[in-house]
Scaffold this motif. Structure first.
Motif, short mmCIF file in Angstrom:
data_model
loop_
_atom_site.label_atom_id
_atom_site.label_comp_id
_atom_site.label_asym_id
_atom_site.label_seq_id
_atom_site.Cartn_x
_atom_site.Cartn_y
_atom_site.Cartn_z
N VAL A 5 0.86 -1.19 0.00
CA VAL A 5 0.00 0.00 0.00
C VAL A 5 0.89 1.24 0.00
N ARG A 6 0.42 2.29 -0.65
CA ARG A 6 1.11 3.59 -0.57
C ARG A 6 0.23 4.57 0.17
N ALA A 7 0.84 5.39 1.02
CA ALA A 7 0.05 6.37 1.77
C ALA A 7 0.89 7.62 2.00
N LYS A 31 -3.80 10.86 2.85
CA LYS A 31 -4.07 9.43 2.66
C LYS A 31 -3.35 8.69 3.80
N VAL A 32 -4.16 8.06 4.65
CA VAL A 32 -3.61 7.47 5.89
C VAL A 32 -3.76 5.96 5.86
N ALA A 33 -2.70 5.25 6.26
CA ALA A 33 -2.79 3.79 6.44
C ALA A 33 -2.33 3.47 7.86
N LEU A 34 -3.25 2.93 8.66
CA LEU A 34 -2.91 2.57 10.05
C LEU A 34 -2.78 1.06 10.14
N THR A 193 13.56 8.80 2.82
CA THR A 193 12.61 9.83 2.38
C THR A 193 11.25 9.19 2.20
N GLU A 194 11.28 7.95 1.66
CA GLU A 194 10.05 7.14 1.66
C GLU A 194 10.27 6.04 2.71
N ILE A 195 9.40 6.01 3.71
CA ILE A 195 9.58 5.02 4.79
C ILE A 195 8.83 3.74 4.40
N ARG A 205 4.38 1.98 2.08
CA ARG A 205 5.37 3.01 1.74
C ARG A 205 4.70 4.35 1.95
N SER A 206 5.37 5.21 2.73
CA SER A 206 4.72 6.49 3.04
C SER A 206 5.77 7.58 3.23
#
Ligand SMILES: Cc1cc2nc3c(=O)[nH]c(=O)nc-3n(C[C@H](O)[C@H](O)[C@H](O)COP(=O)(O)OP(=O)(O)OC[C@H]3O[C@@H](n4cnc5c(N)ncnc54)[C@H](O)[C@@H]3O)c2cc1C
Length: 402
Positions: A5-7, A31-34, A193-195, A205-206
């Motif tokens: 998923v990307r967020a 755009k949030v991913a928990l 930079t992208e975690i 990836r966020s």
């Protein structure tokens, strides 16, 4: 999680801190991913006493010494804002969680009554809503227990059904567009930079990561784990007592906590049970025969309840810090954490979530006020910090006894 998923923002932990941050961020359009290892509210947030306690778990006078009057005042106002935000969120999202105002800080010993008076002066100085010291008939009219000499009635505090509140916030976050993944334990974090946050069946990836695992985070982020100690704490719920009998115990219907180091805290539930919390376990192993152990403490407070059974008893882990103040911070420009709310997380977690969201949205840097609180690691490293804490707290337990 069954796929990558990307967020914009990834949040680890589906407790009050995580779901509050998810809600605030989703409402701002992120755009949030928990990701939650178990279920929403499975940790301390769904198991706690539901007491809404003003302030930080650090005494206001100690806090003032730690950070100076100006910062202490800001932090105190945060704690009041945190309580207001519970009321506004419950109203806005129509969360059915039995929210009620009213709090009693109860004194067992004479020196604690003196302490309440000095504390009341400090609260006035900090602009806290006016409190009232209750004794004699006024006290009995609010709390019918022979154990207490006096109580400070605090209109700012209160109580709620913590699991329903947490689930209500999670639902509101989902409705605002946040994605919540349960039963998805995070095994690894790869900063950059992208975690990249890895779970067994998928990665997120966020651009930002918020770590909100608190007492259940373990060693996922070894640089922050030595600052908190997971401690077991316990609650028993009586059988339903009936409205008249229950109201006779706490006519004010307030939440109550005493001033001991290992404190008793209790309140009535909406179905008129007494929910009685107390005891701690520094090993996080529950005391044997938990229900009976809790009943013995409850009977000291309410001898009128001798013969009443504990229908449920449970425990959970609370993350304490050495000075009991929450530990919030930035590990990188895009990686923040919030932990160590001690016994004051019901309200403060929601505020932490809001401040993290505002930081990401560049709307305020209030989050950094928390980073002015000096925190120290628990001594003894990963394996010896429990025995070290036990030694350090024995003196305080002895003080409770005298
Ligand atoms: C029995 C008990 C009574 C309490 N009573 C009160 C009270 O009356 N008033 C009060 O103010 N406070 C009270 N507290 C404290 C309060 O509940 C907490 O401070 C607060 O709930 C912390 O919320 P949180 O979201 O930070 O952590 P939690 O609610 O513990 O949530 C953290 C979540 O992170 C998840 N997680 C951890 N690691 C990972 C990972 N690697 N991957 C994915 N997910 C992960 C966990 O599964 C957990 O669900 C009590 C605590 C307990 C245990």
């Amino acid at each position: 999680m069954a796929e990558d998923v990307r967020a914009d923002v990834c949040i680890i932990g589906g407790g009050l801190t995580g779901v509050s941050a998810a809600l605030e961020l989703a409402e701002k359009g992120y755009k949030v991913a928990l990701v939650e290892a178990q279920d929403i509210g499975w940790g301390a947030s769904g198991r706690n006493g539901g007491q809404i306690v003003p302030g930080l778990a650090t005494d206001i006078r100690v806090l003032e010494k730690l950070v100076g009057t100006e910062t202490a005042k800001i932090l105190w106002d945060f704690s009041l804002g945190a309580i207001e935000s519970i009321h506004s969120r419950v109203q806005k999202h129509q969360i059915d969680c039995d929210l009620r105002s009213g709090y009693l800080h109860a004194a067992i010993k004479k020196r604690q009554v003196e302490d309440l008076l000095s504390w009341q002066t400090a609260l006035d100085r900090f602009g806290h809503p006016p409190t009232k010291l209750l004794r004699g008939a006024a006290l009995r009219g609010a709390l019918d227990s022979p154990r207490y000499l006096a109580a400070l009635s605090d209109p700012a505090g209160g109580h709620l059904h913590p699991l329903n509140y947490t689930l209500g916030l999670a639902q509101a976050a989902q409705e605002a567009g946040a994605q919540l993944f349960v039963r998805s334990p995070v095994r690894q974090i790869k900063p950059g930079t992208e975690i990249v946050v890895e779970t067994p069946k998928g990665a997120i990836r966020s651009g930002f990561l918020l770590v909100c695992g608190n007492a259940y985070l373990g060693q996922l982020l070894p640089s922050i784990s030595p600052y908190v100690m997971p401690v077991g704490t316990y609650i028993a719920a009586t059988e339903p007592l009936g409205e008249d009998r229950a109201r006779a115990l706490i006519p004010s219907l307030a939440a109550v906590a005493d001033l001991n180091f290992v404190l008793d805290y209790f309140r009535l539930s909406a179905d008129y049970r007494l929910l009685f919390g107390g005891r701690v376990s520094y090993s996080t192993v529950p005391p044997p025969q938990l229900g009976s152990a809790m009943l013995r403490r409850m009977h000291k407070v309410f001898p009128q309840l001798i013969g009443v059974q504990a229908e449920y008893a449970w425990g959970g882990n609370v993350a304490i810090t050495r000075n009991r103040a929450p530990h919030l911070g930035r590990l990188r420009d895009n990686l923040f954490f919030a932990q160590g709310f001690s016994g004051h997380g019901v309200a403060l977690t929601g505020w932490a979530g809001k401040l993290m969201a505002e930081l990401i949205a560049k709307q305020s840097t209030d989050f950094d006020v928390f980073t002015r609180i000096p925190h120290r690691k628990f001594p003894g490293g990963r394996w010896l910090r429990t025995p070290a804490l036990l030694l350090a707290t024995t003196a305080y337990r002895l003080l409770d006894l005298v």
